[in-house]
Design a protein around this motif. Structure first.
Motif, short mmCIF file in Angstrom:
data_model
loop_
_atom_site.label_atom_id
_atom_site.label_comp_id
_atom_site.label_asym_id
_atom_site.label_seq_id
_atom_site.Cartn_x
_atom_site.Cartn_y
_atom_site.Cartn_z
N LYS A 1 -1.22 -1.77 12.89
CA LYS A 1 -0.31 -1.12 12.13
C LYS A 1 -0.45 -2.53 11.10
O LYS A 1 1.00 -2.63 10.15
CB LYS A 1 1.12 -0.79 11.87
CG LYS A 1 0.37 1.18 12.87
CD LYS A 1 -0.14 1.59 11.33
CE LYS A 1 -1.21 1.95 12.01
NZ LYS A 1 -2.00 2.43 11.28
N SER B 1 -0.43 -2.20 8.16
CA SER B 1 0.33 -2.00 6.06
C SER B 1 1.85 -2.66 6.71
O SER B 1 2.32 -2.42 5.44
CB SER B 1 0.54 -0.22 7.27
OG SER B 1 -0.83 0.65 7.73
N ASP C 1 4.55 2.93 2.51
CA ASP C 1 3.93 1.20 3.42
C ASP C 1 4.42 1.34 5.00
O ASP C 1 4.03 1.16 5.98
CB ASP C 1 3.75 0.19 3.15
CG ASP C 1 1.81 0.28 2.06
OD1 ASP C 1 0.99 0.87 2.54
OD2 ASP C 1 2.47 -0.34 1.89
N LYS D 1 4.69 4.78 6.43
CA LYS D 1 3.27 4.42 7.48
C LYS D 1 2.92 4.12 8.58
O LYS D 1 2.38 4.57 9.60
CB LYS D 1 1.77 4.13 6.10
CG LYS D 1 0.98 4.45 7.01
CD LYS D 1 0.10 3.80 5.82
CE LYS D 1 -2.09 3.50 6.45
NZ LYS D 1 -2.68 3.65 5.85
N SER E 1 2.30 7.70 3.67
CA SER E 1 2.63 7.61 5.32
C SER E 1 2.29 8.86 6.07
O SER E 1 1.71 8.34 7.37
CB SER E 1 4.08 7.92 5.89
OG SER E 1 4.25 9.38 4.89
N GLY F 1 -0.84 8.11 8.52
CA GLY F 1 -0.76 6.96 9.37
C GLY F 1 -1.00 7.94 10.38
O GLY F 1 -1.38 7.88 11.40
#
Length: 325
Positions: free
Chosen positions: A5, A8, A140, A143, A207, A210
Motif C-alpha cells: 500500500k 497508494s 487514495d 484505499k 477505495s 483496494g
C-alpha cells in the motif's frame, strides 16, 4: 499487504501537497522534491538491506528466530537444485493467463484514474490544481485503509476455516474489480451532475479497488511459489503497458470535449469488469504442475568448502493467506 500500500499512500501524499506546491511555487519544484526523496530512499535502502538476515546488525532476535524457523539452511557437496522457469507451460496456463488479464486491466484502471482525473475535474467542474490535489488525496488515503483492513478480514475468515482460499481470492477479486467497474459506469453518466456526487463516486471507486490486494496479487504465489518472483516480474512488465498506451488513446478520445469523458470511463469499466469475470471463472489457487520442474545438477566443491542451499518451506495451501505474502 501493508508494504504493497506504499504506492497508494505515496499517491495520496503527492496529491495532498503536490497541488499546493505547484500552485504556490510552480511545476518544477514538485520534480525537485520527488528527486530528493528518491535519493533519500536509496541511501536508506543501501544502509538497511543485507544478503542474509543473520548479517543484519539491527534485526531483532524474534524476527531472526522466525526466519530461521521458516528457512532451512542445508549444506551439501553432492547436488544443487536448479529451477528452470518453464515459460511455455506458464504462457499456456489458464490460471496464469487469468491473473495476467487482471494485472493489465487494473493497471489500466489505476493509470487512467491517476493521470486523467485532475484533467476531468478541471474540464467538467473547473477545479484548480490546488483543490484538485486536496480532493484526489482522499480516495487514495481510504484505499490504503481498505487495502490493509479488508485482507486482514478475509485472512481471518480463512484461518477460522469459514471460507476457502479459492473463495477468498475470487470474492476479493469480484469486490475489488467488478464493483469499481460498476461505479465507473455511474461516474460516466452522473459525474456531470455535481462536484459532491462526483467526489463520492471517485472515492468509492478507488477505495473499494483496494480489496483486490488479497486477490490477484496474492494469487501469483498461490499458483507457483517457486516461480512467483519471475511471474511477478513478467506481470509488472506487461502491466506497465497501460501507462504508455492509456494516455495516448485517451488524448484522442477526449479531443478537448468534456462530453467524451463518458467513453473513457466506460472503456475502463468494461476492462475491469471483464477481467474480474475471467478471474472469477478461470483462476485457481492450486499449485500448478509446472511449479515443480526442477533439474538436479552436480556441483563441484573443494574438500573444505560446503555448498549452501536455501530451501524455502512452502506453506500448506490453507496457510497461503493474505498477511503471509
Amino acid at each position: 499487504m501493508f508494504q504493497l500500500k506504499g504506492s497508494s499512500l505515496g499517491g495520496s501524499v503527492t496529491n495532498l501537497i503536490g497541488g499546493v506546491i505547484i500552485h504556490t511555487y510552480g511545476w518544477s519544484y514538485i520534480f525537485h522534491l520527488s528527486g530528493v526523496l528518491c535519493l533519500v530512499w536509496v541511501i536508506l535502502w543501501w544502509l538497511n538491506v543485507y544478503d542474509r538476515p543473520s548479517e543484519h546488525p539491527r534485526i531483532s532476535s524474534q524476527e531472526l528466530e522466525y526466519l530461521q524457523n521458516h528457512v532451512e539452511m542445508d549444506t551439501s557437496k553432492q547436488k544443487k537444485v536448479s529451477l528452470q522457469t518453464p515459460w511455455l507451460d506458464i504462457f499456456t496456463s489458464v490460471p496464469f493467463l487469468a491473473v495476467s488479464s487482471v494485472f493489465f486491466a487494473m493497471m489500466w484502471f489505476n493509470v487512467t484514474l491517476a493521470l486523467q482525473l485532475p484533467t476531468y475535474l478541471d474540464m467538467t467542474h473547473n477545479l484548480n490544481i490546488k483543490m484538485n490535489g486536496y480532493l484526489l488525496s482522499i480516495p487514495d488515503i481510504v484505499k490504503v485503509l481498505v487495502g490493509i483492513s479488508f485482507p486482514m478480514f478475509v485472512d481471518n475468515l480463512v484461518k477460522k476455516k469459514k471460507i476457502t482460499i479459492t473463495f477468498a481470492r475470487r470474492f476479493s477479486g469480484t469486490i475489488g474489480m467488478a464493483i469499481p467497474g460498476i461505479l465507473l459506469i455511474l461516474l460516466a453518466y452522473y459525474g456531470y451532475v455535481s462536484i459532491e456526487l462526483t467526489i463520492v463516486l471517485i472515492v468509492l471507486t478507488i477505495s473499494i479497488s483496494g480489496c483486490g490486494s488479497s486477490s490477484y496479487i496474492a494469487n501469483v504465489v498461490d499458483i507457483s511459489p517457486n516461480h512467483s518472483g519471475s511471474l511477478m516480474g513478467f506481470l509488472k512488465t506487461i502491466s506497465s503497458l497501460p501507462g504508455i498506451i492509456s494516455p495516448i488513446i485517451i488524448k484522442h478520445m477526449i479531443a478537448d470535449d468534456s462530453a467524451n469523458w463518458r467513453s473513457v470511463f466506460l472503456v475502463t469499466s468494461v476492462l475491469v469488469i471483464v477481467s474480474s469475470m475471467i478471474f472469477l471463472f478461470f483462476s485457481s489457487t492450486d499449485i500448478q504442475p509446472w511449479n515443480n520442474k526442477i533439474q538436479m545438477e552436480p556441483v563441484k566443491t573443494s574438500d573444505n568448502e560446503d555448498l549452501l542451499m536455501v530451501k524455502i518451506k512452502t506453506p500448506d495451501k490453507e496457510e497461503h493467506t493474505a498477511d503471509n505474502l
